[in-house]
Design an enzyme around this catalytic site. Structure first.
Site, PDB file in Angstrom:
ATOM      1  N   ASP A  29       0.823  -1.198   0.091  1.00 50.27           N
ATOM      2  CA  ASP A  29       0.203   0.006  -0.059  1.00 50.27           C
ATOM      3  C   ASP A  29       0.806   1.110   0.168  1.00 50.27           C
ATOM      4  OD1 ASP A  29      -2.383   1.543   0.163  1.00 50.27           O
ATOM      5  OD2 ASP A  29      -2.689   1.298   2.035  1.00 50.27           O
ATOM      6  N   HIS A  46       3.252   3.272  -9.191  1.00 55.04           N
ATOM      7  CA  HIS A  46       3.216   1.986  -9.342  1.00 55.04           C
ATOM      8  C   HIS A  46       4.224   1.332 -10.085  1.00 55.04           C
ATOM      9  CE1 HIS A  46      -0.937   1.771  -8.306  1.00 55.04           C
ATOM     10  NE2 HIS A  46      -1.487   2.711  -9.513  1.00 55.04           N
ATOM     11  N   LEU A 140      11.931 -20.355  -4.076  1.00 54.17           N
ATOM     12  CA  LEU A 140      10.857 -19.601  -3.509  1.00 54.17           C
ATOM     13  C   LEU A 140       9.495 -19.822  -4.200  1.00 54.17           C
ATOM     14  CD1 LEU A 140       9.926 -16.947  -1.556  1.00 54.17           C
ATOM     15  CD2 LEU A 140      10.605 -15.722  -3.516  1.00 54.17           C
TER      16      LEU A 140
END
Length: 249
Positions: A29, A46, A140
């Site tokens: 956020d 962004h 991962l």
């Protein structure tokens, strides 16, 4: 997936052992506020946020985290302007192409949760291709939540169980926690250990509501584009200091 304690790994640090969570999730956020503070368009926030994703993924790999789940686009984000949604989709295409090589080099497996087909065939096909190409990587698992909403996920699980009960394939008396978990998007992942939210907001925003039942929550004021390896390490250190009781004393 289940909600029982996960076997977090222990890494020997310079002063004391650090318990590393197996599964970390992040509500990313603050991109818009980061851009506004700099008098830049939201898309610039962004873009900077995408760089933070890159840093955080590498930090997760370096610290031995098994699963990193990122809240990239919620089912509520469609309420944003058409231009912003279009910019986000364009960034997804760009970074998907640019980072695929990094995923392969670092042996990162890509997984999607949510309803990414809503982004259209062209982008969805690219996403599915990246998922397929990284399927054998095992260092991962990078889970990207796209067009995801936890309430919708739980409602879908309830519908499936109700349909099974109506069809006679599910005995209502046998419906338990496991029956619900087996219908969630995260059913093949280890339990969520640590959930981080950036930007100073203190809420879950319809993200992994079921999965976060016994997760440790970590809220930081840092805006997502400024989140870096040091911030990730600080979150892991805070996790390591906590005593997880899972309802016990």
């Amino acid at each position: 997936m289940n909600l029982t304690p996960s076997a977090s790994s222990v890494v020997e640090g310079p002063s004391a052992p650090v318990t590393v969570p197996r599964h970390v999730a992040i509500i990313m956020d603050g991109n818009g506020r980061w851009a506004a503070k700099r008098s830049l368009p939201r898309v610039a926030g962004h873009r900077a946020g995408a760089e933070a994703v890159r840093r955080t993924m590498q930090a997760a790999v370096d610290n031995g985290v098994e699963v990193l789940t990122l809240y990239a686009f919620s089912s509520e984000n469609w309420r944003r302007s058409e231009d912003e949604v279009s910019d986000l989709k364009g960034l997804m295409r760009f970074y998907l192409e640019r980072e695929l090589g990094t995923l392969q080099k670092e042996k990162v497996r890509l997984k999607l949760i949510g309803e990414p087909a809503a982004f259209g065939n062209e982008l969805y096909d690219r996403l599915q291709k990246a998922v397929a190409e990284t399927a054998s990587n095992d260092r991962l698992t990078l889970v990207i939540a796209l067009n995801y909403g936890s309430q919708a996920e739980l409602a879908a699980a309830a519908r499936a169980l109700a349909q099974g009960a109506r069809d006679g394939t599910v005995d209502p008396d046998t419906i338990d926690i496991g029956a619900i978990e087996n219908l969630l998007h995260t059913r093949d992942l280890p339990p969520l250990d640590l959930l981080i939210r950036t930007s100073g907001e203190v809420r879950l925003s319809n993200f992994l509501l079921w999965q976060a039942a016994y997760a440790e929550l970590h809220f930081v004021d840092t805006l997502w584009p400024d989140f870096d390896e040091a911030a990730f390490a600080a979150a892991l250190a805070e996790f390591s200091r906590r005593q997880r009781r899972f309802g016990g004393r």
